[in-house]
Design a protein around this motif. Structure first.
Motif, mmCIF file in Angstrom:
data_model
loop_
_atom_site.group_PDB
_atom_site.id
_atom_site.type_symbol
_atom_site.label_atom_id
_atom_site.label_comp_id
_atom_site.label_asym_id
_atom_site.label_seq_id
_atom_site.Cartn_x
_atom_site.Cartn_y
_atom_site.Cartn_z
ATOM 1 N N VAL A 161 -1.494 6.617 119.542
ATOM 2 C CA VAL A 161 -0.141 6.967 119.987
ATOM 3 C C VAL A 161 0.699 5.719 120.252
ATOM 4 C CG1 VAL A 161 1.143 7.882 121.976
ATOM 5 C CG2 VAL A 161 -0.569 9.280 120.855
ATOM 6 N N SER B 290 8.578 14.300 118.108
ATOM 7 C CA SER B 290 8.957 12.884 117.983
ATOM 8 C C SER B 290 10.358 12.725 117.409
ATOM 9 C CB SER B 290 7.959 12.149 117.074
ATOM 10 O OG SER B 290 6.677 12.184 117.617
ATOM 11 N N SER C 170 3.610 13.199 122.833
ATOM 12 C CA SER C 170 2.303 12.957 122.233
ATOM 13 C C SER C 170 1.178 13.553 123.071
ATOM 14 C CB SER C 170 2.079 11.456 122.044
ATOM 15 O OG SER C 170 3.007 10.953 121.119
ATOM 16 N N TYR D 189 4.086 5.000 118.187
ATOM 17 C CA TYR D 189 5.410 4.865 118.796
ATOM 18 C C TYR D 189 6.190 3.736 118.134
ATOM 19 C CZ TYR D 189 9.108 3.506 121.954
ATOM 20 O OH TYR D 189 10.330 3.149 122.455
ATOM 21 N N ASN E 268 3.630 16.930 116.499
ATOM 22 C CA ASN E 268 4.164 15.604 116.824
ATOM 23 C C ASN E 268 5.423 15.254 116.040
ATOM 24 O OD1 ASN E 268 2.339 15.053 118.811
ATOM 25 N ND2 ASN E 268 1.019 13.800 117.536
#
Length: 127
Positions: A44, A115, A76, A48, A111
């Motif tokens: 994760v 995200s 996440s 990012y 995700n």
């Protein structure tokens, strides 16, 4: 293009995740759920930065800030909980390897949508 870039980043982070996960399970003797938490969290952090800079083109590395990282981390964590739940409930019957792979597929889409919202992704130009 954004989904494709997210997929490439996801592929890199899946390799990181799997390498750490299977190392912890098979070489360190750690339980599958604990190993999943550790391997997923390492991936994760890398995800990012790769997604912030390349996938969603939200900015440069110098634009990274704690609040966007915290929001990405929370999203996440929802992916982690989803994946860990799948592993917890299905690995006793289907085996760790297959269930880990299945969880990655499900978590990919969870995700992506979270995200994209958190990092403010917009389609721009070509990669």
């Amino acid at each position: 293009m954004m989904l494709l870039r997210f997929g490439v980043v996801g592929g890199v982070n899946t390799l990181i995740d799997f390498a750490i996960f299977f190392s912890l399970v098979y070489f360190m003797g750690l339980g599958a759920v604990a190993a999943n938490a550790i391997s997923y969290l390492v991936a994760v952090v890398n995800s990012y930065f790769m997604n912030f800079i390349w996938t969603f083109r939200s900015g440069r590395l110098s634009d990274v800030n704690l609040s966007s990282f915290a929001a990405f981390f929370v999203c996440s964590t929802l992916g982690l909980l989803t994946g860990s739940g799948i592993i917890y409930w299905l690995s006793p019957t289907l085996g760790v390897e297959l269930v880990k792979l299945l969880s990655v597929g499900v978590v990919f889409f969870v995700n992506f949508f979270l995200s994209r919202h958190v990092l403010g992704g917009k389609e721009v130009g070509h990669a």
